[in-house]
Scaffold this motif. Structure first.
Motif, PDB file in Angstrom:
ATOM      1  N   PHE A  72       0.803  -1.215   0.000  1.00 29.06           N
ATOM      2  CA  PHE A  72       0.000   0.000   0.000  1.00 29.06           C
ATOM      3  C   PHE A  72       0.840   1.271   0.000  1.00 29.06           C
ATOM      4  O   PHE A  72       0.287   2.364  -0.123  1.00 29.06           O
ATOM      5  CB  PHE A  72      -0.941   0.011   1.208  1.00 29.06           C
ATOM      6  N   GLU A  73       2.149   1.145   0.154  1.00 29.74           N
ATOM      7  CA  GLU A  73       3.014   2.318   0.200  1.00 29.74           C
ATOM      8  C   GLU A  73       3.675   2.549  -1.150  1.00 29.74           C
ATOM      9  O   GLU A  73       3.956   1.602  -1.897  1.00 29.74           O
ATOM     10  CB  GLU A  73       4.077   2.149   1.281  1.00 29.74           C
ATOM     11  N   HIS A 113       2.332  -7.761 -14.805  1.00 32.11           N
ATOM     12  CA  HIS A 113       3.343  -7.864 -13.749  1.00 32.11           C
ATOM     13  C   HIS A 113       3.464  -6.570 -12.948  1.00 32.11           C
ATOM     14  O   HIS A 113       4.544  -6.232 -12.454  1.00 32.11           O
ATOM     15  CB  HIS A 113       4.700  -8.260 -14.329  1.00 32.11           C
ATOM     16  N   HIS A 114       2.374  -5.852 -12.806  1.00 39.06           N
ATOM     17  CA  HIS A 114       2.295  -4.693 -11.929  1.00 39.06           C
ATOM     18  C   HIS A 114       1.020  -4.821 -11.098  1.00 39.06           C
ATOM     19  O   HIS A 114       0.030  -5.432 -11.531  1.00 39.06           O
ATOM     20  CB  HIS A 114       2.288  -3.384 -12.721  1.00 39.06           C
ATOM     21  N   VAL A 115       1.036  -4.234  -9.921  1.00 38.89           N
ATOM     22  CA  VAL A 115      -0.100  -4.355  -9.012  1.00 38.89           C
ATOM     23  C   VAL A 115      -1.335  -3.713  -9.637  1.00 38.89           C
ATOM     24  O   VAL A 115      -1.309  -2.541 -10.045  1.00 38.89           O
ATOM     25  CB  VAL A 115       0.221  -3.710  -7.651  1.00 38.89           C
ATOM     26  N   TYR A 116      -2.402  -4.480  -9.704  1.00 37.03           N
ATOM     27  CA  TYR A 116      -3.661  -4.015 -10.291  1.00 37.03           C
ATOM     28  C   TYR A 116      -4.605  -3.477  -9.221  1.00 37.03           C
ATOM     29  O   TYR A 116      -5.095  -2.359  -9.319  1.00 37.03           O
ATOM     30  CB  TYR A 116      -4.304  -5.155 -11.067  1.00 37.03           C
ATOM     31  N   ASP A 117      -4.883  -4.261  -8.189  1.00 36.88           N
ATOM     32  CA  ASP A 117      -5.713  -3.818  -7.084  1.00 36.88           C
ATOM     33  C   ASP A 117      -5.303  -4.567  -5.817  1.00 36.88           C
ATOM     34  O   ASP A 117      -4.619  -5.604  -5.878  1.00 36.88           O
ATOM     35  CB  ASP A 117      -7.207  -4.023  -7.371  1.00 36.88           C
ATOM     36  N   LEU A 118      -5.719  -4.052  -4.668  1.00 35.98           N
ATOM     37  CA  LEU A 118      -5.330  -4.601  -3.367  1.00 35.98           C
ATOM     38  C   LEU A 118      -6.530  -4.576  -2.436  1.00 35.98           C
ATOM     39  O   LEU A 118      -7.397  -3.703  -2.538  1.00 35.98           O
ATOM     40  CB  LEU A 118      -4.194  -3.780  -2.738  1.00 35.98           C
ATOM     41  N   ILE A 119      -6.568  -5.546  -1.512  1.00 45.46           N
ATOM     42  CA  ILE A 119      -7.537  -5.538  -0.438  1.00 45.46           C
ATOM     43  C   ILE A 119      -6.877  -6.157   0.793  1.00 45.46           C
ATOM     44  O   ILE A 119      -6.205  -7.201   0.691  1.00 45.46           O
ATOM     45  CB  ILE A 119      -8.838  -6.277  -0.817  1.00 45.46           C
ATOM     46  N   GLU A 159     -19.197  -1.535  -1.696  1.00 43.72           N
ATOM     47  CA  GLU A 159     -18.113  -1.552  -2.686  1.00 43.72           C
ATOM     48  C   GLU A 159     -16.971  -2.453  -2.252  1.00 43.72           C
ATOM     49  O   GLU A 159     -16.436  -3.227  -3.064  1.00 43.72           O
ATOM     50  CB  GLU A 159     -17.617  -0.132  -2.917  1.00 43.72           C
ATOM     51  N   HIS A 160     -16.566  -2.394  -0.978  1.00 47.34           N
ATOM     52  CA  HIS A 160     -15.429  -3.193  -0.541  1.00 47.34           C
ATOM     53  C   HIS A 160     -15.775  -4.687  -0.499  1.00 47.34           C
ATOM     54  O   HIS A 160     -14.907  -5.531  -0.746  1.00 47.34           O
ATOM     55  CB  HIS A 160     -14.943  -2.715   0.830  1.00 47.34           C
ATOM     56  N   ARG A 233      -8.708  -2.174   4.637  1.00 47.04           N
ATOM     57  CA  ARG A 233      -8.580  -1.160   3.596  1.00 47.04           C
ATOM     58  C   ARG A 233      -8.451  -1.855   2.254  1.00 47.04           C
ATOM     59  O   ARG A 233      -8.119  -3.052   2.169  1.00 47.04           O
ATOM     60  CB  ARG A 233      -7.376  -0.244   3.845  1.00 47.04           C
ATOM     61  N   HIS A 234      -8.710  -1.119   1.189  1.00 45.96           N
ATOM     62  CA  HIS A 234      -8.593  -1.677  -0.161  1.00 45.96           C
ATOM     63  C   HIS A 234      -8.250  -0.552  -1.130  1.00 45.96           C
ATOM     64  O   HIS A 234      -8.420   0.641  -0.822  1.00 45.96           O
ATOM     65  CB  HIS A 234      -9.892  -2.379  -0.586  1.00 45.96           C
ATOM     66  N   ARG A 235      -7.766  -0.928  -2.281  1.00 44.38           N
ATOM     67  CA  ARG A 235      -7.394   0.035  -3.319  1.00 44.38           C
ATOM     68  C   ARG A 235      -7.836  -0.504  -4.665  1.00 44.38           C
ATOM     69  O   ARG A 235      -7.409  -1.581  -5.096  1.00 44.38           O
ATOM     70  CB  ARG A 235      -5.885   0.285  -3.317  1.00 44.38           C
TER      71      ARG A 235
END
Length: 327
Positions: A72-73, A113-119, A159-160, A233-235
């Motif tokens: 997340f950073e 090969h790159h971060v798409y989304d996170l939870i 949404e989350h 948290r999520h992105r």
């Protein structure tokens, strides 16, 4: 300009061909990673996830501690991108434990090969597969497909929770197929929304019992793991990246059909072109009086009568003119 390194051996060439983009992609592989500090509960969670995904080589687990991974950073995704490209994994699970976020689990997806989304979720009330007495025996086998049951309206309104549902489906659904044998449906993942931020995750096995008829009676037996996922948290990806990732190639482009159009009311509408028809030359059953020989003879007789009539008129005209001159 970036230098393109060509493979020097056939083995390296085959590896690069497997990693290259395809019209029909392979099953998604998951990369399991440990943070700087983990707890016993978190180690058991990562181990059970590995056993659920290891069938067919769809899971890679690293036990080495990774202190430089901070999803997340800003700047903490570099090592994660490198490991994703190295292992050709499009999913990852990262576990870490701290006083601020105990038993912390980060689930994510990769694109190019790159971060798409996170939870990020927290683990509570965890029960491993060994506690249910089954261990690794009932882990999914090669070719099996699990069922999913999402209980609660939060998976459609929050949404989350909708994001968590998408990530869980991508992680455990396996390879996408058009047909499946019913014997391959041997397990069910049950996700229940307890409240707006907590989801109960359970893994159940399907048992076929005698029912006295041809159709067996189905029972669900909890085989583990089971846990409570507490959302932290999520992105989500931005709109441009989502649009690019959602592009799909057309396998078989539709061939244009001439003289065919669509209508909302009538549906498919087409035009038919009929060539000029020669009715006289068509082989039809005709009446006796309409035979060709009789028509030809009648036409010849009519022509001869017309000719004789014209000759008589010319003769009479010549006689009348002669009389007038002599008179």
């Amino acid at each position: 300009m970036l230098k393109v390194v060509k493979p020097k051996t056939n083995h390296a060439r085959r590896i690069l061909e497997k990693r290259a983009p395809k019209l029909v992609e392979n099953a998604k592989k998951i990369l399991i990673l440990h943070g700087t500090k983990t707890s016993n509960v978190l180690n058991s969670v990562l181990t059970d996830i590995f056993h659920l995904k290891r069938a067919g080589g769809n899971a890679i687990k690293y036990t080495k501690k990774n202190g430089d991974i901070r999803p997340f950073e800003s700047g903490g995704e570099t090592a994660l991108d490198f490991l994703s490209q190295k292992t050709d994994c499009s999913l990852f699970v990262f576990g870490s434990h701290s006083k601020k976020r105990p038993n912390n689990l980060v689930l994510g997806r990769m694109y190019d090969h790159h971060v798409y989304d996170l939870i990020e979720v927290g683990i509570e009330n965890f029960s491993s597969m060994e506690l249910f007495g089954y261990g690794k025996k009932l882990a999914p086998q090669v070719g099996s497909k699990p069922l999913f049951a999402f209980i609660g309206e939060g998976f459609e309104t929050k949404e989350h929770l909708k994001h968590l549902k998408e990530v869980l489906l991508d992680m455990f659904r396996g390879e996408v197929v058009e047909k499946i044998n019913l014997t391959g449906l041997d397990s069910v993942f049950v996700c229940t929304a307890l409240d707006d931020n907590k989801v109960r995750f359970m893994h159940c096995g399907i048992r076929l019992k005698k029912s006295g008829t041809i159709v067996p009676r189905i029972e669900l037996v909890e085989i583990g793991p089971s846990m409570d996922l507490v959302h932290r948290r999520h992105r989500l990806p931005n709109d441009d990246l989502r649009k690019e990732a959602m592009k799909s190639a057309i396998l078989k482009p539709n061939k244009k059909v001439k003289n065919v159009s669509g209508d909302l009311l009538a549906g498919k509408v087409g035009k038919i072109y009929v060539p000029k028809q020669e009715v006289g030359d068509m082989a039809l059953a005709k009446m006796k009086g309409l035979k060709r020989e009789r028509r030809v003879a009648a036409a010849a007789l009519s022509a001869s009568k017309n000719k004789a009539h014209k000759e008589n008129e010319n003769t009479n005209l010549a006689i009348s003119n002669k009389k007038q001159r002599t008179g």
